[in-house]
Scaffold this motif. Structure first.
Motif, PDB file in Angstrom:
ATOM      1  N   UNK A  56     -48.869  13.175  51.912  1.00 30.32           N
ATOM      2  CA  UNK A  56     -48.955  13.669  53.279  1.00 30.32           C
ATOM      3  C   UNK A  56     -47.736  13.265  54.092  1.00 30.32           C
ATOM      4  N   UNK A  57     -47.576  13.911  55.232  1.00 29.45           N
ATOM      5  CA  UNK A  57     -46.384  13.717  56.054  1.00 29.45           C
ATOM      6  C   UNK A  57     -46.321  12.324  56.684  1.00 29.45           C
ATOM      7  N   UNK A  58     -47.429  11.839  57.224  1.00 31.29           N
ATOM      8  CA  UNK A  58     -47.414  10.562  57.942  1.00 31.29           C
ATOM      9  C   UNK A  58     -47.103   9.386  57.008  1.00 31.29           C
ATOM     10  N   UNK A  59     -47.791   9.238  55.858  1.00 32.95           N
ATOM     11  CA  UNK A  59     -47.402   8.149  54.944  1.00 32.95           C
ATOM     12  C   UNK A  59     -45.966   8.258  54.460  1.00 32.95           C
ATOM     13  N   UNK A  60     -45.525   9.485  54.185  1.00 32.39           N
ATOM     14  CA  UNK A  60     -44.143   9.689  53.750  1.00 32.39           C
ATOM     15  C   UNK A  60     -43.155   9.233  54.826  1.00 32.39           C
ATOM     16  N   UNK A  61     -43.444   9.560  56.083  1.00 33.20           N
ATOM     17  CA  UNK A  61     -42.563   9.163  57.180  1.00 33.20           C
ATOM     18  C   UNK A  61     -42.555   7.644  57.348  1.00 33.20           C
ATOM     19  N   UNK A  62     -43.722   7.026  57.278  1.00 31.30           N
ATOM     20  CA  UNK A  62     -43.804   5.572  57.458  1.00 31.30           C
ATOM     21  C   UNK A  62     -43.058   4.831  56.352  1.00 31.30           C
ATOM     22  N   UNK A  63     -43.190   5.284  55.119  1.00 28.56           N
ATOM     23  CA  UNK A  63     -42.469   4.654  54.016  1.00 28.56           C
ATOM     24  C   UNK A  63     -40.964   4.847  54.173  1.00 28.56           C
ATOM     25  N   UNK A  64     -40.554   6.060  54.552  1.00 27.90           N
ATOM     26  CA  UNK A  64     -39.123   6.363  54.689  1.00 27.90           C
ATOM     27  C   UNK A  64     -38.477   5.528  55.787  1.00 27.90           C
ATOM     28  N   UNK A  65     -39.186   5.339  56.902  1.00 31.57           N
ATOM     29  CA  UNK A  65     -38.613   4.620  58.041  1.00 31.57           C
ATOM     30  C   UNK A  65     -38.776   3.110  57.899  1.00 31.57           C
ATOM     31  N   UNK A  72     -32.176   7.407  61.874  1.00 32.71           N
ATOM     32  CA  UNK A  72     -30.817   7.508  62.395  1.00 32.71           C
ATOM     33  C   UNK A  72     -29.778   7.046  61.375  1.00 32.71           C
ATOM     34  N   UNK A  73     -29.936   7.523  60.159  1.00 29.13           N
ATOM     35  CA  UNK A  73     -28.998   7.211  59.083  1.00 29.13           C
ATOM     36  C   UNK A  73     -28.610   8.493  58.374  1.00 29.13           C
ATOM     37  N   UNK A  74     -27.350   8.553  57.941  1.00 23.54           N
ATOM     38  CA  UNK A  74     -26.895   9.734  57.217  1.00 23.54           C
ATOM     39  C   UNK A  74     -27.652   9.886  55.910  1.00 23.54           C
ATOM     40  N   UNK A 138     -27.647  24.920  48.634  1.00 19.23           N
ATOM     41  CA  UNK A 138     -28.302  25.743  49.645  1.00 19.23           C
ATOM     42  C   UNK A 138     -29.390  24.966  50.363  1.00 19.23           C
ATOM     43  N   UNK A 139     -30.095  24.131  49.631  1.00 16.86           N
ATOM     44  CA  UNK A 139     -31.151  23.325  50.239  1.00 16.86           C
ATOM     45  C   UNK A 139     -30.581  22.364  51.273  1.00 16.86           C
ATOM     46  N   UNK A 140     -29.498  21.669  50.915  1.00 18.25           N
ATOM     47  CA  UNK A 140     -28.883  20.737  51.863  1.00 18.25           C
ATOM     48  C   UNK A 140     -28.219  21.475  53.023  1.00 18.25           C
ATOM     49  N   UNK A 141     -27.584  22.593  52.728  1.00 16.19           N
ATOM     50  CA  UNK A 141     -26.874  23.324  53.786  1.00 16.19           C
ATOM     51  C   UNK A 141     -27.854  23.864  54.834  1.00 16.19           C
ATOM     52  N   UNK A 142     -29.015  24.317  54.408  1.00 14.49           N
ATOM     53  CA  UNK A 142     -29.970  24.934  55.331  1.00 14.49           C
ATOM     54  C   UNK A 142     -30.969  23.949  55.928  1.00 14.49           C
ATOM     55  N   UNK A 143     -30.848  22.672  55.604  1.00 15.30           N
ATOM     56  CA  UNK A 143     -31.849  21.701  56.035  1.00 15.30           C
ATOM     57  C   UNK A 143     -31.670  21.308  57.502  1.00 15.30           C
ATOM     58  N   UNK A 144     -32.707  21.464  58.271  1.00 10.36           N
ATOM     59  CA  UNK A 144     -32.734  20.947  59.635  1.00 10.36           C
ATOM     60  C   UNK A 144     -33.984  20.091  59.882  1.00 10.36           C
ATOM     61  N   UNK A 145     -34.943  20.184  58.958  1.00  8.10           N
ATOM     62  CA  UNK A 145     -36.214  19.497  59.133  1.00  8.10           C
ATOM     63  C   UNK A 145     -36.048  17.975  59.125  1.00  8.10           C
ATOM     64  N   UNK A 146     -35.259  17.456  58.200  1.00  8.46           N
ATOM     65  CA  UNK A 146     -35.080  16.011  58.123  1.00  8.46           C
ATOM     66  C   UNK A 146     -34.333  15.471  59.332  1.00  8.46           C
ATOM     67  N   UNK A 148     -34.667  16.738  62.327  1.00 12.40           N
ATOM     68  CA  UNK A 148     -35.695  16.746  63.365  1.00 12.40           C
ATOM     69  C   UNK A 148     -36.599  15.527  63.244  1.00 12.40           C
ATOM     70  N   UNK A 149     -36.896  15.107  62.029  1.00 13.32           N
ATOM     71  CA  UNK A 149     -37.809  13.993  61.796  1.00 13.32           C
ATOM     72  C   UNK A 149     -37.132  12.637  62.003  1.00 13.32           C
ATOM     73  N   UNK A 150     -35.894  12.487  61.518  1.00 13.40           N
ATOM     74  CA  UNK A 150     -35.290  11.155  61.430  1.00 13.40           C
ATOM     75  C   UNK A 150     -34.147  10.895  62.406  1.00 13.40           C
ATOM     76  N   UNK A 151     -33.470  11.931  62.886  1.00 15.58           N
ATOM     77  CA  UNK A 151     -32.207  11.734  63.603  1.00 15.58           C
ATOM     78  C   UNK A 151     -32.378  11.922  65.107  1.00 15.58           C
TER      79      UNK A 151
END
Length: 227
Positions: A56-65, A72-74, A138-146, A148-151
């Motif tokens: 799920x999105x929330x556990x994934x976000x908590x683990x990532x952050x 706020x990391x490249x 193409x996946x990296x070039x078109x990505x804006x979702x990450x 929006x979530x992290x930056x």
């Protein structure tokens, strides 16, 4: 100036992310293509399991952050997309089509599996690698979702997220959701802005695609026809 900076971020993320993703994906795919690998089917099942089920999105976000510090990391624009199970299985199918006798001959000459991977498997799999590389690019070039979530920092905004903000602001003003005093009673050409943003976004891809189109088609057909 901001668009040029966003271009730089996107190009960096696309190049580094695609290279890293190809390295990781090809190494895992090559390992799973070796029938002698212990627990090969178990590892393949675990990889396939992640396609069907996710935490799920929330556990994934908590683990990532909280654990990986991606806020706020490249790296937040690179690591979440650095491995695709579908691309891994595509490469595994291609590696599996290579004659085992080539690997056996290399082993008889004293080569270990890493040497076989570098000097035998990769040179014979350029078509598949270019295909998977194009998908990752193409996946990296078109990505804006990450973004929006992290930056939150403007200097780390990729091109797609920067243009997404422009379109969101234009649509908000054009639809009247912003008070008339704030927008200055200005009617913006929303469709013109959308077309300009589209050209800015797909321009480099249009110039790149013709050079690797034939490899992409050959890679898609891999495993599609059985004789």
């Amino acid at each position: 100036m901001k668009i040029l900076k966003s271009y730089g971020v996107t190009i960096f993320v696309t190049v580094v992310g695609t290279a890293g993703a190809l390295l990781i994906t090809s190494m895992i795919a090559f390992s799973l293509s070796i029938k002698k690998l212990r627990y090969r089917n178990v590892l393949a099942f675990i990889s396939n399991f992640t396609i069907i089920f996710s935490a799920g999105l929330i556990p994934w976000y908590m683990v990532s952050v909280n654990y990986y510090g991606l806020k706020n990391s490249i790296l937040a624009l690179i690591l979440p997309s650095i491995f695709s199970v579908w691309n891994m299985f595509l490469l595994r199918t291609y590696f599996g089509s290579i004659s085992p006798s080539l690997y056996e001959a290399a082993e008889m000459d004293g080569a270990n599996y890493f040497t076989i991977y570098v000097k035998v498997a990769l040179p014979l799999s350029k078509t598949a690698l270019l295909t998977v590389g194009l998908m990752y690019a193409l996946q990296y070039w078109n990505d804006w979702w990450h973004a929006l979530i992290f930056i939150n920092e403007n200097d780390l905004f990729p091109l797609q997220y920067y243009l997404y903000n422009i379109l969101s602001n234009v649509n908000a003003i054009s639809s009247g959701r912003i008070p008339s005093g704030a927008s200055g009673n200005i009617t913006l050409p929303a469709e013109t802005v959308k077309m300009a943003v589209t050209m800015i976004t797909i321009g480099p891809i249009i110039f790149l695609f013709p050079y690797i189109q034939k490899y992409f088609v050959q890679g898609i057909m891999t495993g599609a026809v059985k004789e």
